[in-house]
Design an enzyme around this catalytic site. Sequence first.
Site, PDB file in Angstrom:
ATOM      1  N   HIS A 127       2.043   0.588   5.011  1.00  0.00           N
ATOM      2  CA  HIS A 127       2.485  -0.763   5.384  1.00  0.00           C
ATOM      3  C   HIS A 127       3.980  -0.656   5.718  1.00  0.00           C
ATOM      4  O   HIS A 127       4.684   0.189   5.151  1.00  0.00           O
ATOM      5  CB  HIS A 127       2.276  -1.655   4.161  1.00  0.00           C
ATOM      6  CG  HIS A 127       2.503  -3.111   4.361  1.00  0.00           C
ATOM      7  ND1 HIS A 127       3.752  -3.677   4.421  1.00  0.00           N
ATOM      8  CD2 HIS A 127       1.628  -4.140   4.502  1.00  0.00           C
ATOM      9  CE1 HIS A 127       3.632  -4.984   4.565  1.00  0.00           C
ATOM     10  NE2 HIS A 127       2.354  -5.287   4.624  1.00  0.00           N
ATOM     11  N   ASP A 204       2.730   2.713  -3.877  1.00  0.00           N
ATOM     12  CA  ASP A 204       2.598   1.307  -3.514  1.00  0.00           C
ATOM     13  C   ASP A 204       1.173   0.874  -3.863  1.00  0.00           C
ATOM     14  O   ASP A 204       0.213   1.256  -3.194  1.00  0.00           O
ATOM     15  CB  ASP A 204       2.892   1.182  -2.011  1.00  0.00           C
ATOM     16  CG  ASP A 204       2.546  -0.193  -1.456  1.00  0.00           C
ATOM     17  OD1 ASP A 204       1.988  -1.023  -2.199  1.00  0.00           O
ATOM     18  OD2 ASP A 204       2.840  -0.428  -0.269  1.00  0.00           O
ATOM     19  N   GLN A 207      -2.482  -2.739  -2.626  1.00  0.00           N
ATOM     20  CA  GLN A 207      -3.897  -2.894  -2.278  1.00  0.00           C
ATOM     21  C   GLN A 207      -4.842  -2.320  -3.326  1.00  0.00           C
ATOM     22  O   GLN A 207      -6.038  -2.576  -3.272  1.00  0.00           O
ATOM     23  CB  GLN A 207      -4.182  -2.214  -0.926  1.00  0.00           C
ATOM     24  CG  GLN A 207      -3.543  -2.908   0.251  1.00  0.00           C
ATOM     25  CD  GLN A 207      -4.064  -4.319   0.474  1.00  0.00           C
ATOM     26  OE1 GLN A 207      -5.209  -4.628   0.173  1.00  0.00           O
ATOM     27  NE2 GLN A 207      -3.213  -5.183   0.997  1.00  0.00           N
ATOM     28  N   LYS A 230      -2.040 -10.465  -4.668  1.00  0.00           N
ATOM     29  CA  LYS A 230      -3.208  -9.697  -4.213  1.00  0.00           C
ATOM     30  C   LYS A 230      -4.295  -9.692  -5.283  1.00  0.00           C
ATOM     31  O   LYS A 230      -5.397  -9.240  -5.049  1.00  0.00           O
ATOM     32  CB  LYS A 230      -2.825  -8.247  -3.906  1.00  0.00           C
ATOM     33  CG  LYS A 230      -1.635  -8.069  -2.976  1.00  0.00           C
ATOM     34  CD  LYS A 230      -2.014  -8.205  -1.534  1.00  0.00           C
ATOM     35  CE  LYS A 230      -0.833  -7.766  -0.652  1.00  0.00           C
ATOM     36  NZ  LYS A 230      -1.011  -8.173   0.728  1.00  0.00           N
ATOM     37  N   CYS A 368       0.748  -5.085   9.714  1.00  0.00           N
ATOM     38  CA  CYS A 368       2.019  -4.490   9.262  1.00  0.00           C
ATOM     39  C   CYS A 368       1.884  -2.978   9.119  1.00  0.00           C
ATOM     40  O   CYS A 368       2.443  -2.385   8.190  1.00  0.00           O
ATOM     41  CB  CYS A 368       2.508  -5.104   7.948  1.00  0.00           C
ATOM     42  SG  CYS A 368       2.905  -6.827   8.070  1.00  0.00           S
TER      43      CYS A 368
END
Length: 410
Positions: A127, A204, A207, A230, A368
């Site tokens: 991203h 990261d 997700q 999220k 993104c």
Amino acid sequence: MQKEIDMLDVLKIREDFPILKREVNGKPLVYFDNAATSQTPQVVIDAIVDYYSNYNANIHRGVHTLSQEATDAYEIARKKVQEHFNAKLTHEIILTSGTTHSINIIATGFTNLLSKGDEIIVSALEHHSNIVPWQMLCERSGAILKVIPMNQEGELVMDVYDQLLSDKTKLVFTNHISNALGTINPIEEIIEKAHAVGAAVLIDGAQSCPHIKPDVQSLDVDFYVASAHKLCGPTGVGMLYGKEEWLNKIPPYQGGGEMIEQVTFEKTTYAGLPHKFEAGTPNICGGIAFGAALDYMNTIGFDAIATYENQLLEYGTQKLLEIDGLKIYGTSKNKTSVISFNLENIHPYDVGTIVDKLGIAVRTGHHCAQPIMDFYKIPGTIRASFSFYNTKEEIDALVEAVKKAKMMLS
Ligand SMILES: Cc1ncc(COP(=O)(O)O)c(C=O)c1O
């Protein structure tokens, strides 16, 4: 023992989400934009209403009752985040405004820890939030950004990763799961190999956190970041986990109230962790609601969530592939419930607009992640991302809507 979600449970779970009762364009809402933001259960909405109705006050500052109640609730939420991610120490959890903020704290903090010619490694599946802050770091420090490439399936080419690693490598950062394709990256291997050359690793988890429960200690990761919105929490709040030794080495990101020990005009000394990284009034209500969201997700259980979402992924993949001329991007065997696809010779935006008219929310565009779209030489995709509150019937509705869009646009 976590319970399996069967169809009946999903119908019951859907009752927890007021928004799922609404209609869009005269049709029942089908919400398949979960990778962008998840929906909010009533218990989280209640936590927000309770805060503003009963104990809205600034934290860590007042001796009055409301301030103490708000402080206690905020710190309990931090503890819930610690427990959820299995961090060793509560002060290794920094509450931030989200993944983007968390990454920027580390990218900025590394400015003086890198020298010209040092190398940092990113994956091709990122991203923009996990690309741009590091490019800015390279501009400031003279470090060089290297990229682990991807293959047609949307997986990282790990042989090249091996070749990129050297004693010049200082940092490696990758997402746990790609937002654009759903690929689950081999982060255990990435972390182990980075550590073997003495590099730190940031993962990261924006997700991954809606689908799996990461254990930062067993991963032995240096930094792990995520956003509450999220995983059924509110927007504008998230977390940064950092190993204590790293967080002590990194300077504060912002100056202001709350992050100081003592201020004079000659010199300021900084507060200890976690306050050193939490300048100013934080998103107090958001932090408390983040804790409520984690409680909610844990009550459902991440094993059950993963099992059920895999069923949705398999079903959706099979049904969508029955449509002639439909191509799925991201075909790794190791992926979560994200299906990115296009219809031959039709712009994704046009499909997104038509399916919205039928009450179905999907994301269209580059998500993104422009480098991924450049790799496939496409302007973007239609992305359907499923959550544990979605159903197979909703997938059927999507398939019918895509067929209709194809008919109208061909
Ligand atoms: C993989 C990934 N990283 C980072 C982000 C940025 O998250 P936020 O906008 O909550 O800071 C997202 C958001 O979609 C994401 O999917």
